[in-house]
Design an enzyme around this catalytic site. Structure first.
Site, short mmCIF file in Angstrom:
data_model
loop_
_atom_site.label_atom_id
_atom_site.label_comp_id
_atom_site.label_asym_id
_atom_site.label_seq_id
_atom_site.Cartn_x
_atom_site.Cartn_y
_atom_site.Cartn_z
N LYS A 184 0.84 -1.21 0.00
CA LYS A 184 0.00 0.00 0.00
C LYS A 184 0.87 1.25 0.00
O LYS A 184 1.56 1.53 0.98
CB LYS A 184 -0.92 0.06 1.22
CG LYS A 184 -2.00 1.13 1.02
CD LYS A 184 -2.61 1.66 2.30
CE LYS A 184 -1.88 2.83 2.89
NZ LYS A 184 -1.94 4.09 2.11
N GLU A 258 10.42 0.87 10.06
CA GLU A 258 11.40 1.93 9.82
C GLU A 258 10.68 3.24 10.08
O GLU A 258 9.79 3.61 9.32
CB GLU A 258 11.92 1.82 8.38
CG GLU A 258 13.29 2.41 8.21
CD GLU A 258 13.21 3.87 7.85
OE1 GLU A 258 13.32 4.69 8.78
OE2 GLU A 258 13.02 4.17 6.68
N CYS A 292 13.56 10.57 6.72
CA CYS A 292 13.61 10.06 8.09
C CYS A 292 15.02 10.16 8.67
O CYS A 292 15.19 10.37 9.86
CB CYS A 292 13.11 8.63 8.15
SG CYS A 292 13.86 7.59 6.91
N GLU A 389 10.57 15.30 15.48
CA GLU A 389 10.87 15.21 14.05
C GLU A 389 9.97 16.20 13.31
O GLU A 389 8.75 16.12 13.40
CB GLU A 389 10.61 13.79 13.54
CG GLU A 389 10.99 13.61 12.11
CD GLU A 389 10.72 12.20 11.58
OE1 GLU A 389 9.65 11.65 11.88
OE2 GLU A 389 11.58 11.67 10.86
P1 TAP Z 1 2.09 7.73 8.37
O1 TAP Z 1 0.75 8.17 8.78
O2 TAP Z 1 2.85 6.86 9.27
O3 TAP Z 1 1.94 7.05 6.93
C1 TAP Z 1 2.80 6.05 6.40
C2 TAP Z 1 1.97 5.02 5.67
O4 TAP Z 1 1.14 4.30 6.59
C3 TAP Z 1 1.00 5.59 4.64
O5 TAP Z 1 0.88 4.68 3.57
C4 TAP Z 1 -0.28 5.67 5.43
O6 TAP Z 1 -1.44 5.76 4.66
C5 TAP Z 1 -0.22 4.39 6.22
N1 TAP Z 1 -1.04 4.37 7.42
C6 TAP Z 1 -1.61 5.40 8.09
N2 TAP Z 1 -2.25 4.96 9.18
C7 TAP Z 1 -2.11 3.61 9.20
C8 TAP Z 1 -2.52 2.58 10.08
N3 TAP Z 1 -3.23 2.84 11.18
N4 TAP Z 1 -2.17 1.30 9.82
C9 TAP Z 1 -1.42 1.02 8.73
N5 TAP Z 1 -1.01 1.95 7.86
C10 TAP Z 1 -1.33 3.23 8.09
O7 TAP Z 1 2.95 8.98 8.06
P2 TAP Z 1 2.41 10.35 7.45
O8 TAP Z 1 1.08 10.76 7.96
O9 TAP Z 1 2.54 10.23 6.00
O10 TAP Z 1 3.47 11.34 8.04
C11 TAP Z 1 3.38 11.75 9.40
C12 TAP Z 1 4.73 11.91 10.01
O11 TAP Z 1 5.41 10.67 9.90
C13 TAP Z 1 5.64 12.88 9.28
O12 TAP Z 1 5.49 14.18 9.73
C14 TAP Z 1 6.97 12.32 9.63
O13 TAP Z 1 7.40 12.80 10.86
C15 TAP Z 1 6.77 10.87 9.72
N6 TAP Z 1 7.18 10.14 8.53
C16 TAP Z 1 8.29 9.39 8.64
C17 TAP Z 1 8.72 8.71 7.55
C18 TAP Z 1 9.92 7.89 7.65
S1 TAP Z 1 10.65 7.45 6.29
N7 TAP Z 1 10.40 7.51 8.77
C19 TAP Z 1 8.04 8.76 6.34
C20 TAP Z 1 6.87 9.52 6.28
C21 TAP Z 1 6.45 10.18 7.40
P3 TAP Z 1 -1.98 7.24 4.30
O14 TAP Z 1 -0.98 7.81 3.37
O15 TAP Z 1 -3.26 7.00 3.64
O16 TAP Z 1 -2.09 7.99 5.58
#
Ligand code: TAP
Length: 478
Positions: A184, A258, A292, A389
């Protein structure tokens, strides 16, 4: 800093990529509507233009995709490794052949500069598939004993910051080891995963080996929860990572996570300043800081603080922010309105708590999501901008006097993903690196990746390693 669109742009042509008005889910080798017919739109974060309408997976689609992956697993896992390798090599070569198209697509959907997708993302994506293709027939020699077995169906959930690269990190080792996949992508960046599905078809990959479910977090949660998923691989926020760890606790599912980071980039007084400035800039402003392992905390030795900050500010005024398809652009768009709101709120907190804010002078485009490169000085360890972060182009500067103090400050974080050390002394690099609780430590460079190196975190940055020989372990019953 040049204002966004004031100079004659030389954009990479959009016409190299043909985006259809709508896309389905990719299940069992076919593009299909969601069972309940739901769709969502994906937009270009640089212009807010709608790029395409995308099928939104629900629990019924997750079930369909997992069943397809389970069925495909029997034959896929029974193939000799050398046969699986052929498919992976073919995928890697097609990625190379279509890299211009994929780079433009990724830039449109994500907002990152074309120079980054062209020169960093795409070459690394292809390299990852080539690297794991090479392992497929050598698993008996990977150090896990004779005949290590695949786990079964891997449920993989990835974020929006490196959509294709995260896909490669997940799919390449899973397929090389004989697993099948349901992946996904993030809701804001579904397109490159769907183009990858097309590449799987072009490569003749058997149906059901790779399934792509576009959708929201609920689809990710349903995938993690599905009883017939044997392995969960997640990259994203620490909050969701913790929820996933709770969801799989007590099941037989193997998990790798990760998560977030707050990397310390440590500059000693003997470091070559110009080189360090370049490393600091790429450490925090690459991909608008939405990385990240970003070097989001600069730890600078007190005696060179003023000189380094002056030099850094001068360099930041030369960065070009604007059209991500322009090859001269250094700073692209923030991925979404939500992410921009998070960055803005955290930066405002920095100011409210008393840190000194400086932003590179630049004009932000009217449409799209933008944030100027920003520095906070006079930051103390208790400040929110030193702890949380931000996941944006915001650097927090702290000082230290001795190497021990640098190590203590670097390790004073809930996270432990990355760190950088800048010094002329080789012995100091080794001594400091050994004391840092960070999964990756770069010396006199930053944000360098290679498929042969394991990547992953300590503490709340997650567990398990991706990349290298270590990356096989998460997909094998050892
Ligand atoms: P997340 O909400 O963690 O999203 C990552 C992935 O997980 C997306 O595909 C998301 O789908 C999915 N997801 C969301 N809720 C889930 C659940 N309950 N169970 C399983 N999968 C789920 O991150 P974000 O909202 O994109 O970003 C929020 C914060 O996360 C950022 O500000 C940053 O600090 C951090 N972040 C960290 C990384 C790395 S590489 N460490 C990458 C991205 C973000 P949706 O896209 O539909 O929400």
């Amino acid at each position: 800093m040049a204002s966004a669109f004031e100079y004659a742009p030389a954009p990479e042509s959009r016409s190299v990529v043909d985006i259809a008005p709508s896309y389905g889910l990719f299940i069992d080798g076919e593009f299909t509507d969601a069972a309940d017919g739901k769709v969502f739109k994906t937009v270009s974060p640089a212009s807010e233009e709608v790029l395409a309408e995308i099928a939104q997976a629900g629990a019924a689609d997750v079930d369909r995709a997992v069943k397809a992956a389970r069925k495909a697993f029997e034959k896929w896992s029974a193939l000799p490794g050398s046969e699986r390798a052929k498919y992976l090599f073919r995928i890697a070569r097609i990625i190379q052949e279509r890299s211009r198209e994929l780079a433009v697509l990724e830039t449109l959907d994500n907002g990152k500069p074309i120079r980054e997708t062209r020169d960093a993302d795409l070459p690394l994506v292809a390299a990852h598939f080539f690297y794991y293709a090479g392992w497929a027939d050598k698993l008996d020699h990977a150090g896990y004993g004779a005949n290590p077995r695949p786990l079964g169906v891997a449920g993989q959930v990835i974020p929006w910051n490196f959509p294709l690269m995260m896909l490669a990190w997940k799919i390449a080792p899973a397929l090389a080891t004989g697993n099948t996949v349901v992946l996904k992508p993030a809701q804001t960046t579904p397109l490159s995963a769907l183009f990858f599905a097309d590449i799987c078809r072009q490569a003749g990959l058997p149906k059901g080996v790779v399934n792509i479910l576009t959708g929201y977090g609920d689809a990710g949660a349903a995938l993690v929860e599905h009883p017939d998923v044997n392995k969960v691989a997640f990259t994203g926020s620490t909050a969701v990572g913790k929820a996933i760890a709770r969801q799989v606790a007590g099941t037989s599912k193997k998990v790798t996570l990760e998560l977030g980071g707050k990397g310390a980039n440590i500059v000693f007084d003997d470091a070559p300043i110009d080189q360090a400035v370049e490393g600091i800039v790429s450490g925090i402003f690459f991909n608008q800081g939405q990385v990240c392992c970003a070097g989001s905390r600069l730890l600078v030795q007190e005696s060179i603080h003023d000189e380094l900050i002056d030099s850094l500010k001068r360099r930041l005024t030369t960065l070009r922010l604007g059209d991500p398809l322009d090859k001269n652009t250094d700073i692209g768009a923030i991925n979404s309105a939500e992410q921009l709101a998070r960055i803005t709120a955290l930066a405002d907190t920095g100011e409210a708590e008393g840190a000194e804010r400086w932003s590179a002078p630049c004009e932000l485009p009217n449409a799209g999501y933008w944030f100027a490169p920003t520095l906070f000085t006079n930051v103390s360890q208790s400040h929110t901008v030193a702890r949380d972060e931000i996941f944006g182009p915001v650097l927090s500067v702290l000082t230290f006097r001795t190497p021990d103090e640098a190590v203590a400050k670097a390790n004073n974080s809930q996270y432990g993903l990355s760190a950088g050390i800048w010094t002329e002394k080789g012995s100091r690099i080794l001594a400091v690196a050994n004391k840092l609780r960070a999964g990756v430590v770069w010396a006199n460079t930053f944000n360098k990746f290679d498929p042969t190196s394991p990547f992953g975190g300590y503490k709340e940055s997650g567990f398990g390693r991706e990349g290298g020989r270590h990356g096989l372990e998460g997909y094998l019953d050892v």
